[in-house]
Design a protein around this motif. Sequence first.
Motif, short mmCIF file in Angstrom:
data_model
loop_
_atom_site.label_atom_id
_atom_site.label_comp_id
_atom_site.label_asym_id
_atom_site.label_seq_id
_atom_site.Cartn_x
_atom_site.Cartn_y
_atom_site.Cartn_z
N ALA A 43 34.69 53.77 28.71
CA ALA A 43 35.91 53.21 28.14
C ALA A 43 37.11 54.03 28.60
N GLY A 44 38.27 53.53 28.27
CA GLY A 44 39.49 54.26 28.58
C GLY A 44 40.23 53.74 29.79
N PRO A 45 41.29 54.44 30.16
CA PRO A 45 42.14 53.96 31.25
C PRO A 45 41.42 53.93 32.60
N GLY A 46 40.46 54.81 32.79
CA GLY A 46 39.72 54.81 34.06
C GLY A 46 38.95 53.52 34.25
N ARG A 47 38.39 53.01 33.19
CA ARG A 47 37.64 51.74 33.28
C ARG A 47 38.59 50.59 33.60
N ALA A 48 39.74 50.55 32.98
CA ALA A 48 40.70 49.48 33.24
C ALA A 48 41.15 49.50 34.69
N ALA A 49 41.41 50.70 35.21
CA ALA A 49 41.83 50.81 36.61
C ALA A 49 40.71 50.35 37.55
N PHE A 50 39.49 50.73 37.22
CA PHE A 50 38.35 50.33 38.04
C PHE A 50 38.20 48.81 38.04
N LEU A 51 38.28 48.19 36.87
CA LEU A 51 38.15 46.74 36.77
C LEU A 51 39.27 46.04 37.53
N TRP A 52 40.48 46.58 37.46
CA TRP A 52 41.60 46.00 38.20
C TRP A 52 41.32 46.05 39.69
N LEU A 53 40.78 47.17 40.18
CA LEU A 53 40.46 47.29 41.60
C LEU A 53 39.38 46.29 42.03
N VAL A 54 38.39 46.08 41.18
CA VAL A 54 37.33 45.12 41.47
C VAL A 54 37.91 43.72 41.57
N VAL A 55 38.78 43.36 40.62
CA VAL A 55 39.40 42.03 40.64
C VAL A 55 40.28 41.87 41.87
N ALA A 56 41.07 42.89 42.19
CA ALA A 56 41.96 42.82 43.35
C ALA A 56 41.15 42.70 44.64
N ALA A 57 40.08 43.46 44.76
CA ALA A 57 39.24 43.40 45.95
C ALA A 57 38.59 42.03 46.08
N SER A 58 38.15 41.46 44.97
CA SER A 58 37.54 40.13 45.00
C SER A 58 38.55 39.09 45.43
N ALA A 59 39.76 39.19 44.94
CA ALA A 59 40.80 38.23 45.31
C ALA A 59 41.12 38.34 46.78
N MET A 60 41.18 39.56 47.30
CA MET A 60 41.48 39.75 48.71
C MET A 60 40.34 39.22 49.57
N ALA A 61 39.12 39.46 49.16
CA ALA A 61 37.97 39.01 49.93
C ALA A 61 37.90 37.49 49.95
N ALA A 62 38.37 36.86 48.87
CA ALA A 62 38.30 35.41 48.78
C ALA A 62 39.57 34.74 49.32
N ALA A 63 40.50 35.51 49.84
CA ALA A 63 41.74 34.93 50.34
C ALA A 63 41.42 33.90 51.40
N PRO A 64 41.96 32.71 51.24
CA PRO A 64 41.65 31.63 52.18
C PRO A 64 42.40 31.82 53.51
N THR A 65 41.71 32.38 54.46
CA THR A 65 42.31 32.59 55.77
C THR A 65 41.60 31.73 56.80
N VAL A 66 42.25 31.56 57.93
CA VAL A 66 41.72 30.77 59.02
C VAL A 66 41.69 31.67 60.25
#
Length: 144
Positions: free
Chosen positions: A6-29
């Motif tokens: 728990a704590g701020p470290g967990r929130a930062a980690f989860l934010w990084l996971v979400v950001a990385a997932s969004a970048m990986a799923a970015a619709p590029t051609v």
Amino acid sequence: MRARWAGPGRAAFLWLVVAASAMAAAPTVSLPELRSLLAAGRARLIDVRSREEVAEGTIPGALNIPMSELESALRMEPAAFRAAYSAEKPKLEEENLIFFCQTGKRGSQAMQLARSLGYRGARNYAGAYKEWFQKGGFHPPEPT
């Protein structure tokens, strides 16, 4: 018993996971995919570079809507869009509404903006005009 992290470290980690997932799923051609879509007539291209940049060359068939005008253009009524750009306004459900710029940054921003406005099929040609030109994707005009 398992300890919970728990704590701020967990929130930062989860934010990084979400950001990385969004970048990986970015619709590029990719360039090969773009060539295939264009050959099949299944892509609508929007060049978000300035009119001055486009005067130097663009991908054949692309509609130029400078990034500075894009949001207002995509919010226009179809008749106003047609009057402003001499083209039909893209539909929200278009599958391959592909944005590009010179090197990829503005194209990515344009794709994100379009998606935020409901254009589900908005994509970014990450290689941008620079790659298209360097890899011979262009078609030079016939000599006169």
